[in-house]
Enzyme design. Structure first.
Site, PDB file in Angstrom:
ATOM      1  N   TYR A 102       1.218   0.471  10.046  1.00 34.09           N
ATOM      2  CA  TYR A 102       0.692   0.789   9.038  1.00 34.09           C
ATOM      3  C   TYR A 102       0.838  -0.528   8.259  1.00 34.09           C
ATOM      4  CZ  TYR A 102       0.395   2.842   4.097  1.00 34.09           C
ATOM      5  OH  TYR A 102       0.212   3.163   2.966  1.00 34.09           O
ATOM      6  N   ALA A 103       2.498  -1.037   8.420  1.00 36.73           N
ATOM      7  CA  ALA A 103       3.038  -2.133   7.925  1.00 36.73           C
ATOM      8  C   ALA A 103       1.941  -3.786   8.252  1.00 36.73           C
ATOM      9  CB  ALA A 103       4.103  -2.168   7.959  1.00 36.73           C
ATOM     10  N   ALA A 104       1.755  -3.621   9.322  1.00 36.81           N
ATOM     11  CA  ALA A 104       0.520  -4.450   9.579  1.00 36.81           C
ATOM     12  C   ALA A 104      -0.799  -4.390   8.839  1.00 36.81           C
ATOM     13  CB  ALA A 104       0.434  -4.578  11.332  1.00 36.81           C
ATOM     14  N   ASN A 157      -9.908   2.257   0.091  1.00 35.82           N
ATOM     15  CA  ASN A 157      -8.906   3.640  -0.560  1.00 35.82           C
ATOM     16  C   ASN A 157      -7.928   4.340   0.613  1.00 35.82           C
ATOM     17  OD1 ASN A 157      -6.808   5.051  -1.815  1.00 35.82           O
ATOM     18  ND2 ASN A 157      -8.196   6.500  -1.357  1.00 35.82           N
ATOM     19  N   SER A 162       0.028  -1.941   0.162  1.00 33.05           N
ATOM     20  CA  SER A 162       1.652  -0.990  -0.130  1.00 33.05           C
ATOM     21  C   SER A 162       2.354  -1.788  -0.173  1.00 33.05           C
ATOM     22  CB  SER A 162       1.821   0.098   1.306  1.00 33.05           C
ATOM     23  OG  SER A 162       3.104   0.602   0.867  1.00 33.05           O
TER      24      SER A 162
END
Length: 244
Positions: free
Chosen positions: A150-152, A85, A137
């Site tokens: 963050y997306a990567a 997490n 996410s």
């Protein structure tokens, strides 16, 4: 659902992580190791909880992770559940994002997941049982402006999870790996956003609200438990319909 389980949860000091730890503890997990870099926060959060141990841990510290795993192995002989997490954000548009902000997000959100799983999965395979749940996410499945780093990482953990689901089971081990992909959640990470941003995201969500940490912990608990014993390699979106 989690009675008798030995669980490790990273980022367990606040927000979604704290809610997950509390959920596991309330469902009579034998023991939950709540890992975080803020030792004061986790000590305070769980000082009156008999089946939770606060652990100071940086998911980028491979030696620290190995020491924790060896300690748990000596005490319990197994780890039944790992929840990856821990995560951070360093948002910016592509032309403004620094190399430092790119590197630290990948180190924590992607390599940190790799570090924890690489250390714990062999013990699960040895015991022929285990569930690994990693926090992704909707940004990892559908992207977002200003979150290249963050997306990567969140897309990367989905890809790793699919590979692990195949790898762990190739010799018949009952070790599962899944992701949870939250949408817009009420957490300390979102509480300081401008109200207009919050209202915009809520308006884009068919269920017309932000998720609570409890909404997310419900999905994590399900994937961690035996109720999902025939589910592996999947990504569960908990986003109120934000991304359909």
């Amino acid at each position: 659902m989690l009675k008798g389980k030995i669980c490790v949860v990273t980022g367990g000091g606040q927000g979604i992580g704290r809610t997950i730890v509390e959920r596991f503890a309330s469902e009579n997990a034998e023991h939950v190791y709540a890992c975080d870099m803020n030792i004061d926060a986790i000590k305070e959060a769980y000082e009156n909880t008999t089946n939770v141990s606060p652990v100071l841990l940086n998911v980028c510290d491979r030696e620290g992770i190995q020491a924790l795993v060896e300690d748990i192995k000596q005490r319990h002989g197994r780890i039944d559940v790992l929840v990856n997490n821990a995560g951070i954000t360093r948002d910016n548009l592509l032309d403004r994002m620094t190399e430092q902000d790119w590197d630290i997000v990948l180190d924590v959100n992607l390599k940190g997941v790799f570090n924890m799983t690489q250390a714990i999965a062999p013990l699960m395979i040895e015991n022929n049982a285990g569930s690994i749940v990693t926090m992704s996410s909707v940004v990892g499945t559908d992207g977002n402006i200003g979150q290249s780093n963050y997306a990567a990482t969140k897309g990367g953990v989905i890809a790793m999870t699919k590979g692990w689901a195949k790898e762990f089971a190739r010799k018949g081990a009952q070790v599962r790996a899944n992701c949870v992909a939250p949408g817009f959640v009420e957490t300390p990470m979102t509480k300081d956003l401008p109200e207009k941003v919050i209202q915009y995201m809520v308006s884009k969500t068919p269920l017309n609200r932000m998720a609570t940490s409890e909404d997310i912990s419900n999905g994590v608990a399900f994937l961690a438990s035996e109720q999902s014993s025939f589910i592996t390699g999947q990504t569960l979106k908990i986003d109120g319909g934000l991304v359909i």
